[in-house]
Each structure stands twice: as structure tokens, then as C-alpha cells.
Design an enzyme around this catalytic site. Sequence first.
Site, PDB file in Angstrom:
ATOM      1  N   SER A  93      40.516  41.207  35.566  1.00 49.03           N
ATOM      2  CA  SER A  93      41.928  41.340  36.118  1.00 49.03           C
ATOM      3  C   SER A  93      42.369  39.808  36.353  1.00 49.03           C
ATOM      4  O   SER A  93      43.538  39.420  36.657  1.00 49.03           O
ATOM      5  CB  SER A  93      42.111  42.103  37.261  1.00 49.03           C
ATOM      6  OG  SER A  93      42.023  43.573  36.840  1.00 49.03           O
ATOM      7  N   THR A 156      45.186  40.209  40.699  1.00 49.72           N
ATOM      8  CA  THR A 156      46.537  40.102  39.952  1.00 49.72           C
ATOM      9  C   THR A 156      47.629  39.108  40.886  1.00 49.72           C
ATOM     10  O   THR A 156      48.174  38.287  40.294  1.00 49.72           O
ATOM     11  CB  THR A 156      47.056  41.459  39.750  1.00 49.72           C
ATOM     12  OG1 THR A 156      46.219  42.022  38.878  1.00 49.72           O
ATOM     13  CG2 THR A 156      48.772  41.460  39.097  1.00 49.72           C
ATOM     14  N   PHE A 264      49.930  46.366  55.273  1.00 44.27           N
ATOM     15  CA  PHE A 264      49.649  47.575  56.052  1.00 44.27           C
ATOM     16  C   PHE A 264      48.030  48.031  56.157  1.00 44.27           C
ATOM     17  O   PHE A 264      47.909  49.267  56.552  1.00 44.27           O
ATOM     18  CB  PHE A 264      50.380  48.528  54.972  1.00 44.27           C
ATOM     19  CG  PHE A 264      51.790  48.244  54.777  1.00 44.27           C
ATOM     20  CD1 PHE A 264      52.522  48.676  55.891  1.00 44.27           C
ATOM     21  CD2 PHE A 264      52.605  47.837  53.706  1.00 44.27           C
ATOM     22  CE1 PHE A 264      53.955  48.426  56.222  1.00 44.27           C
ATOM     23  CE2 PHE A 264      53.746  47.603  53.735  1.00 44.27           C
ATOM     24  CZ  PHE A 264      54.529  47.983  54.542  1.00 44.27           C
ATOM     25  N   ASP A 311      43.302  50.933  38.686  1.00 42.80           N
ATOM     26  CA  ASP A 311      42.252  50.410  38.231  1.00 42.80           C
ATOM     27  C   ASP A 311      41.176  50.745  39.183  1.00 42.80           C
ATOM     28  O   ASP A 311      40.014  51.024  38.607  1.00 42.80           O
ATOM     29  CB  ASP A 311      42.395  48.596  38.334  1.00 42.80           C
ATOM     30  CG  ASP A 311      40.966  47.939  38.235  1.00 42.80           C
ATOM     31  OD1 ASP A 311      40.721  47.880  36.779  1.00 42.80           O
ATOM     32  OD2 ASP A 311      40.633  47.469  39.134  1.00 42.80           O
ATOM     33  N   HIS A 315      37.566  52.594  38.490  1.00 39.57           N
ATOM     34  CA  HIS A 315      36.278  52.310  38.554  1.00 39.57           C
ATOM     35  C   HIS A 315      35.386  53.210  39.161  1.00 39.57           C
ATOM     36  O   HIS A 315      34.260  53.276  39.173  1.00 39.57           O
ATOM     37  CB  HIS A 315      36.259  50.690  39.506  1.00 39.57           C
ATOM     38  CG  HIS A 315      36.474  49.670  38.474  1.00 39.57           C
ATOM     39  ND1 HIS A 315      35.795  49.154  37.665  1.00 39.57           N
ATOM     40  CD2 HIS A 315      37.701  48.750  38.752  1.00 39.57           C
ATOM     41  CE1 HIS A 315      36.510  48.091  37.096  1.00 39.57           C
ATOM     42  NE2 HIS A 315      37.540  47.664  37.642  1.00 39.57           N
ATOM     43  N   HIS A 419      35.588  47.890  32.425  1.00 38.81           N
ATOM     44  CA  HIS A 419      37.061  47.814  31.825  1.00 38.81           C
ATOM     45  C   HIS A 419      36.797  48.235  30.249  1.00 38.81           C
ATOM     46  O   HIS A 419      35.352  48.333  29.687  1.00 38.81           O
ATOM     47  CB  HIS A 419      37.588  46.355  31.756  1.00 38.81           C
ATOM     48  CG  HIS A 419      38.048  46.127  33.240  1.00 38.81           C
ATOM     49  ND1 HIS A 419      38.269  44.956  33.539  1.00 38.81           N
ATOM     50  CD2 HIS A 419      38.024  46.854  34.524  1.00 38.81           C
ATOM     51  CE1 HIS A 419      38.764  44.684  34.698  1.00 38.81           C
ATOM     52  NE2 HIS A 419      38.435  46.007  35.400  1.00 38.81           N
TER      53      HIS A 419
END
EC number: 3.1.3.1
Length: 480
Positions: A93, A156, A264, A311, A315, A419
Site C-alpha cells: 500500500s 495510504t 479515535f 485490507d 490480511h 496482496h
Amino acid sequence: CLSPDEEKDPEFWRSQARSSLQSALDRQPNTNVAKNIVFFLGDGMGITTYTAARILKGQLQNQTGEETVMTMDTFPYVGLAKTYSVDFTIPDSAATATAYLCGVKTNMNIVGVSAAGRNTVCNTQSGNEVTSILKWAKDAGKSVGIVTTTRVQHATPAAAYAHSVSRSWYSDADLPDSAKTDGCTDIASQLIKNIDIDVIIGGGRKYMTPKGTQDPEYPWDYSSRGQRTDGRDLIKEWQTNYVWDKTNFDAVDPETTDYLMALFEPGDLQFEEDREPSMEPSIVETTEKAIRILRKNPNGFFLLVEGGRIDQAHHDGRAYMALHETVAFDYAIEKALELTDEKETLTVVMADHSHPLTFNGFPFRGQSILGKSPLWATDLLPFTTLMYGNGPGHKIVNGRNVEFTKYDLSAAPLQSTTHSGEDVAVLARGPMAHLLQGVFEQNYVAHAMGYAACSSRNRFRDLPQGFRSRCGPVELPLPG
């Protein structure tokens, strides 16, 4: 479950096709300048995940599922992006995020640095940094924001603002001494330094505070405590408007708020199915809050929204969780379309890479997408409709892989599912959305978005035809 009776009439399908054909014939490219860009990134949301989530969304509404129309399905322009990185056929990623956000393909494990950088080798970073479309938008006077369901320092979001030869350098505690000596800095510190980001929403509190700092939500949990060894409290260094719980998040008035950091969780947010609604907002709520804050800027905005736990569920070999994350992601897209004007807002939805998830076994129409195939294998044992090529769902008993209680079946045993390398879908609507058709390299996406918003004038040595007439005078090139 049998298909609806109306589908047995040939006219049902002919009428549906006529409607689709007329829509295609009536479609006219929107050539406006994109004042706003909302970029949705479904991390790991490959075509199989997309299709299976469509079915699940319908089945959650007591439909058979296959015929369901997701919000993503309504986007008129669709392309395929090639996801390979410079050094690997199947990417991670970090490399993909650098491609679609910075417009440059790079190596695995690297964010915001070209392929001249080497994984974890700090002295290959300086001079090889590349900037993202988030920075291009900020330089153009727009407001910018990041919303993610992971930690805000994850691969990301990190590629939007950071430059690091290791995606894993979340806080300064993660950097080796040699990297510090050579001048590299951690991703969390770059979050509040590199770009003046207006809205930051996600998780990752523990990478922002001094080592040992108790977490406000989990004060008893040592693993949730602050990680930083430099003594800095990056939350205090941030703008004054910081919240960590839903009560205070809900109290934020977007009409009077220009900056917001909302973290959070100490790390990644909870999975949608595990989320406590009174403590943690949904991706729909965080997307709405971000847009309402950012859209006040008369120059427009750029917002990155990542469904990052799609994702992470894959995994873990947990298709159930991944599909529910994808359904929530689709509802966030729906909310964004409600809050923006398609005449001036380019909305793009894509995945960064896929996972080795297969959809197989001839299930009956309307059969649970999360269930077992009606077929039995040659060893007279059942198997699931959704299966992984590798991952933790591999357990051999008497010569048979039977693990599909906690995990979905996988063919090869790995602690974490990898992936996969097939192309991913890119869906677009709004100004210049027609640029995202066909099959293209993943790094093209950043340039197409930049062109649509007139924010890429400094990315090209030779500007594309028509750029000056659309966007006005050309500025001097900027580094990166």
C-alpha cells in the site's frame, strides 16, 4: 432462493438494457474545472471484494443480492489501473499510494519518495522526495483533508503528506539510530509539519504523544500508551481543535470550524462490525464532517477518504469483516455525493491493490455470499463460496483443509494473507471524469485528477494540450 419472477420475462432484460443504452448515448463529458476532488480509496478492495460486497449489501436489505446497485455502480466512467511497483509485481500500500497520490511509481515500503530511494536506507531519501496531489491542492489555495479508518500515519494517508523510505517509521521510536543520524524523521512528526492540513480524522494517538503517556480511552492498557522518545506531544503542537471521542466530535460545528484533528484510537479504528457507535463515529459520519468543514473554502477542497480496514480484514483472512467494511465505504460515497455538486466536484473511487480472494463453487441465486458452496469437494467435505489463495484459514485435519470458522478457507498456510497483482477498478464522475477510462498505469490517476482541478501545472515538463486554455497562466515548476 429463486430469482424474482419478473426476471423470467425476456422483456425485463430488454427494458433494462434499453435504459442502460440510452444512458450511455445521452452521456456527455463534463469538461468543467474541478473545484473539489473527493478521492475514495478502498484499500485492498479488488474486483472480487467489490462484487461480493455488492451482494452482501443487497442481502442485508433482504434481497437476493446479485442485482443490487451500489453507489459505486452508478459512476459512469470506469477504468483499470495496473498496480505493480518498480521492484515487485505485487505491490504494497505504500508503493501504490505514492503512485496514485504523487503520480510516480516507487518501491515497496516507501511513501512519498521515488524509486531512487531504497527500503529503510535513510541516505537514499534526501533529494528523491515527491509531492502529492494533496500538496498540489493546498498550493492552489484549496482546503485539504484526510479521513481514514486506519491510523493516520498508515501507508495510504502517509503518502499524502510524508516522505519516508520506510512506511513503518510511524513515530521516532520506530527509526533506527542510523536513520536519525542521517536526518530522517518519523511520519507522525511530518503530519503536522510538511503540509498545512485542515482536517485529519482517523486513529494513531499513540504515535503522537511522549512515551508512557496514558491513553484517554484505555489508561490501563500499556500497549496503547504514547510511543515517542523525543518527548514531543504532537497533539498539543497541532491546532487547538482536537477531539478523541464521539461526543466531542459530534459537538464540532463545521460551520465555525476550519481545522480539526480527530484521533479515535491509539492505533487503527475498530472494524465496522465491532465499532461502538457511542464511542466511535462511522466512516459515513467522518466523511460528512470533513466535507462540511472543507467545502467552506471558496477555492474548493481535496479530500482523501480511505476505507483502510478492508485490507486489514483480508490480511486476517476474514472476508466477513472485509465485506462489511466495503459496504460501509459505499455508504460513505453515497453521503459524499449528497453533500457535493457533481458539476464542480470530481469524485474518484478506486482500490490500491487486490487480495487473493476467489468467488467460486456455483452458489444458488440469493445464497449467502458468506456461506458454503452447494457443491461438495471430491473428498465429500464442504467448502466456502469465498476462499483465499493463502492466509491463516488453512488447517489440515486428516488431509483436508477444514478451517472456516474464524477464517475463510485458504489454499496455502500463511499467518497473513498477501496482496494479489491483478488490475483494480477506477470509477469516476464529475469534471473530467472521462479521463479515467481504459487501462492505464496507476500513477496516471494523480495526474488526471490534477489536470481536472488545474492543480498539476507544475507536474509536466510539457503541458498537455488545452491545459493553458482551461487553467490560465502556467507557474514556474516546483520541486518534486
